[in-house]
Scaffold this motif. Structure first.
Motif, PDB file in Angstrom:
ATOM      1  N   ASN A 233       1.968   1.284   0.128  1.00  0.00           N
ATOM      2  CA  ASN A 233       2.319   1.615   1.504  1.00  0.00           C
ATOM      3  C   ASN A 233       3.226   0.526   2.070  1.00  0.00           C
ATOM      4  N   TYR A 234       4.319   0.917   2.727  1.00  0.00           N
ATOM      5  CA  TYR A 234       5.284  -0.054   3.241  1.00  0.00           C
ATOM      6  C   TYR A 234       4.971  -0.510   4.666  1.00  0.00           C
ATOM      7  N   GLN A 235       3.948   0.080   5.302  1.00  0.00           N
ATOM      8  CA  GLN A 235       3.702  -0.202   6.713  1.00  0.00           C
ATOM      9  C   GLN A 235       2.382  -0.915   6.979  1.00  0.00           C
ATOM     10  N   LYS A 236       1.332  -0.587   6.239  1.00  0.00           N
ATOM     11  CA  LYS A 236       0.031  -1.178   6.534  1.00  0.00           C
ATOM     12  C   LYS A 236      -0.828  -1.204   5.275  1.00  0.00           C
ATOM     13  N   ILE A 237      -1.864  -2.041   5.340  1.00  0.00           N
ATOM     14  CA  ILE A 237      -2.798  -2.164   4.221  1.00  0.00           C
ATOM     15  C   ILE A 237      -3.721  -0.946   4.197  1.00  0.00           C
ATOM     16  N   LYS A 238      -3.849  -0.355   3.019  1.00  0.00           N
ATOM     17  CA  LYS A 238      -4.762   0.769   2.814  1.00  0.00           C
ATOM     18  C   LYS A 238      -5.571   0.520   1.554  1.00  0.00           C
ATOM     19  N   GLY A 239      -6.662   1.221   1.450  1.00  0.00           N
ATOM     20  CA  GLY A 239      -7.478   1.072   0.260  1.00  0.00           C
ATOM     21  C   GLY A 239      -8.309   2.300  -0.006  1.00  0.00           C
TER      22      GLY A 239
END
Length: 792
Positions: A233-239
């Motif tokens: 993701n280029y905008q925010k941390i995800k998991g």
């Protein structure tokens, strides 16, 4: 004939220059991550029947029509976007951002392609399987598995209960190229084949080719399984991740330094060894049994025209018994890919990789201890140019160079051990491939693709050549001399041409007829006593006494869509011919010998079959039903009295049912059913006595018998936690493997039964009776598993 094809392909660019036209270039991204969205449909509103699809980087190029005009961009599961395009827009790249629809789960699961792609495209025997579909299929121990999911497709056979080995249209497991971001993986399995090495949370998708393999892919004669790691993701941390019955996994992605770079890191580990530590038995506590894998991908948008990605995967398996016996293997691949848009209609993709595979066996004992290990490596560089001169045609060409290194097999005894050291010589190979492919829509009804792949293979030193009496390698042949070759000195040279042709005729907008022909060469193959594919399998490169395999495949199929693409129906037939295919002599032993050619026989083979597929794409209930009738044969002088025989994976009848049902936003269920003919085997025809022991006697014919038919049903139910606007989203999955407890045989042991008790130990008492008996081993019956999956 080959010269005519080559002249035809070389003349294509001259013809295409006159047809070049203005194109509109753009990119498609998903919101809110702004990650590239491959597979989106792009078309002009005034001409919806003709369009293009975005590539793996979300990039597209579409021929310009009379402007101004409205351009539509759509993707299943996302809200479509439209824009008025003017002449000024053609001078620059345009960008589209699509936002996911809230109520599109059932569509995301099953509709991974553009509408009518199966009808209008030239692909035959190709399946593009979305990861969401794979995650919804019931799994062994709740472990979602990519390769086991592919076993549910028509034309794919399995090695047996619980294994991930694939046998595609009559080919053996080593005839499948499994690659991750362009890098081959030589042993794509964990736990001796029960699980594949791919963590589904880290993947973007898989393309499975079993028929019309494109000219830019090759190296194996049965199939290509092309798997990609997803971009971050280029905008925010995800998991996302999961906690399962025997393992847990976690994947985290997000921006790396800025919105021009991203990362994905993923890990998975089983904890079976942790349960062993809880045992009250000290011997069990000292055992080890685990696997883990780690993967990562780092992507950098260098400019509007350039993107660089670096991928890596490492996986390890280990089995240790009481700190005395150890058995394990490692996979480690690294891949670097550069994508460049040279101009609006011209693209370059460069991929470099290194693949490393190692296995070892250790035994700690003062009298007979040893360490046995081996390493296989492949290093490659591939460059592909793609030219899209207009909407109706495309030209792809490039090269692929590969260096194989098969290190010596080594057995090193411990100090004081009575075991003799064993070492073999290395085997190395250098392969170069050059490919070109041209596809064109000749008329509204007819499309044609012609391709040619030319390859050279050179067995190079360091290495040796053994000279046998009468130049015939056989166990009884006398070894006359040995020739040694220095590093990279040429030892044996091969070359070959691989023409590939595909044709599509559109009978009506919903029906098409397709045909294809493929020739493929394979310069490395496995010599093994097992069909299942084991970590210790011996890979053999082509050389003085072992020529490369040549495979020819002819395919013909009819494809039809019903009820506005709600249903897909297809029937494909194929015939395959194999040349120079190898098998082992009866009783052969190849693990430690350097004269492996004396234990191998080469011959020919053939396979044919018909594959039926009915698939439902939309609605609350989706899935497919497939039936395959197939036969495969080998004819090898010196085996089965020189008569045609079936390899173990010949299974004439194969049925697979996959069904998914979405009850509401929170509840869904899935079911699979498999039925196949039992695998071909050789049962003993009698017994004989040696040292007061009764041993089985086998006849001269190979695989004349069969296991009982195999069938199994799996089911799963998924419940999603209520979404209350929190960042954490969770779901529970309950799956049952082998729902009705079928005891499918895994193996048969022919032995003596003493005192009518199969477990009787003659050291514990007198033997009053003896009789031959058969012991069947089965692995799994009713096997439930519970997994908690989460996203944040």
């Amino acid at each position: 004939m080959s010269r005519l094809i080559l002249l035809f392909l070389l003349s294509i660019p001259v013809v295409l220059r006159a047809q070049n036209a203005k194109v509109l270039e753009g990119y498609v991204f998903e919101l809110p991550s702004e990650a590239s969205l491959p597979g989106a449909n792009i078309y002009w509103k005034s001409n919806p029947q003709s369009g293009v699809v975005s590539d793996i980087n979300g990039k597209f190029s579409i021929p310009v029509i009379s402007l101004p005009a409205t351009l539509i961009v759509s993707f299943v599961g996302f809200e479509p976007a439209s824009r008025q395009i003017t002449a000024k827009d053609v001078e620059n790249s345009v960008r589209f951002f699509l936002r996911a629809e809230e109520l599109s789960l059932e569509e995301i699961i099953v509709r991974e392609r553009a509408p009518d792609q199966n009808i209008r495209g030239l692909e035959m025997g190709k399946s593009s399987v979305p990861i969401e579909t794979i995650k919804n299929i019931p799994a062994l121990f709740g472990e979602v598995d990519l390769l086991r999911s592919l076993q549910l497709l028509p034309g794919v056979q399995t090695a047996g209960e619980g294994t991930t080995g694939l046998f595609v249209r009559g080919g053996s497991a080593d005839q499948n190229l499994v690659q991750l971001d362009g890098a081959p993986i030589y042993n794509p399995s964990h736990f001796f084949g029960f699980f594949s090495v791919f963590n589904p949370d880290a993947l973007s998708g898989v393309d499975f080719y079993k028929g019309n393999i494109p000219a830019n892919l090759g190296g194996r004669i049965s199939s290509v399984i092309d798997i990609g790691l997803k971009e971050g993701n280029y905008q925010k941390i995800k998991g996302e991740g999961g906690i399962g019955t025997i393992s847990s996994r976690l994947t985290v992605d997000g921006p790396l330094f800025s919105d021009k770079s991203s990362f994905v890191v993923s890990g998975r580990r089983t904890y079976a060894d942790l349960f062993l530590k809880l045992s009250s038995d000290e011997n069990i506590r000292n055992n080890s049994l685990y696997f883990y894998d780690l993967s990562g991908k780092f992507t950098f948008k260098l400019s509007d025209k350039d993107k660089l990605s670096v991928s890596s995967y490492f996986g390890r398996d280990f089995l240790g018994i009481s700190e005395q016996f150890g058995f394990g293997w490692d996979n480690w691949i690294t891949s670097i890919t550069w994508n460049r848009a040279i101009r609006d209609d011209f693209f370059l993709d460069v991929n470099g990789y290194h693949s490393y595979y190692k296995y070892l066996v250790s035994f700690e004992d003062p009298d007979s201890g040893f360490l046995w290990d081996n390493i296989l490596e492949e290093t490659g560089l591939k460059a592909t140019w793609t030219w899209l001169p207009n909407q109706a045609s495309s030209l792809v060409w490039g090269f692929h160079s590969q260096l194989y290194r098969f290190a010596p097999i080594s057995l090193k005894p411990e100090p004081g051990s009575v075991i003799e050291p064993i070492a073999t010589n290395p085997r190395n190979g250098l392969q170069n491939n050059f490919f070109v492919s041209y596809a064109r829509e000749l008329t509204d009804r007819i499309s044609l693709e012609a391709g040619l792949r030319a390859n050279t293979y050179n067995q190079v030193g360091r290495g040796v050549k053994y000279i046998y009496e009468n130049d015939i390698p056989a166990p009884e042949s006398q070894l006359l001399d040995t020739l040694s070759f220095g590093a990279f000195e040429s030892m044996k040279f091969f070359s070959g041409l691989e023409p590939r042709v595909a044709f599509r005729y559109l009978i009506d907008p919903m029906t098409s007829l397709k045909a294809s022909y493929n020739r493929t060469n394979q310069y490395i193959q496995v010599a093994s006593n097992s069909s299942a594919g084991l970590p210790l399998d011996r890979w053999i490169p082509a050389g003085f006494y072992i020529p490369p395999i040549i495979g020819d495949q002819f395919s013909l199929g009819i494809f039809k869509n019903l009820q506005n693409n709600t249903w897909e129906l297809s029937l494909e037939g194929y015939y395959k011919n194999f040349q120079n295919i190898i098998d082992l002599r009866q009783g052969a032993s190849i693990i430690f010998t350097d004269n492996v050619e004396t234990e191998i026989l080469a011959g020919r083979g053939y396979a044919y079959g018909a594959e039926f597929l009915l698939r439902k794409n939309v609605g609350k209930t989706t899935g497919w039903l497939s039936y395959t009738y197939s036969r495969t044969w080998r004819v090898i002088e010196g085996i089965s009295e020189n008569l045609p025989f079936n390899p173990r994976f010949d299974r004439p009848h194969d049925i697979a049912l996959v069904a998914n049902h979405q009850f509401d936003k929170r509840w869904s269920a899935a079911l699979t059913f498999i039925y196949t003919t039992g695998q071909a085997v050789t049962f003993p025809i009698g017994t004989y006595m040696v040292d007061n022991q009764r041993l089985p006697l086998y006849g001269p014919l190979r695989n004349e018998d069969r296991f009982p038919d195999y069938h199994r049903m799996d089911a799963s139910v998924t419940w999603k936690n209520r979404d209350q606007g929190k960042k954490w989203r969770g779901s529970w999955n309950l799956s049952v493997y082998n729902l009705y407890g079928r005891k499918n045989p895994f193996s048969y042991q022919f032995t003596e039964i003493l005192n009518e008790d199969i477990r009787f130990d003659p050291n514990t008492g007198p033997v009053t009776s003896r009789r031959p008996g058969v012991v069947m081993t089965y692995l799994f019956t009713f096997l439930p598993a519970l997994t908690y999956n989460f996203e944040f």
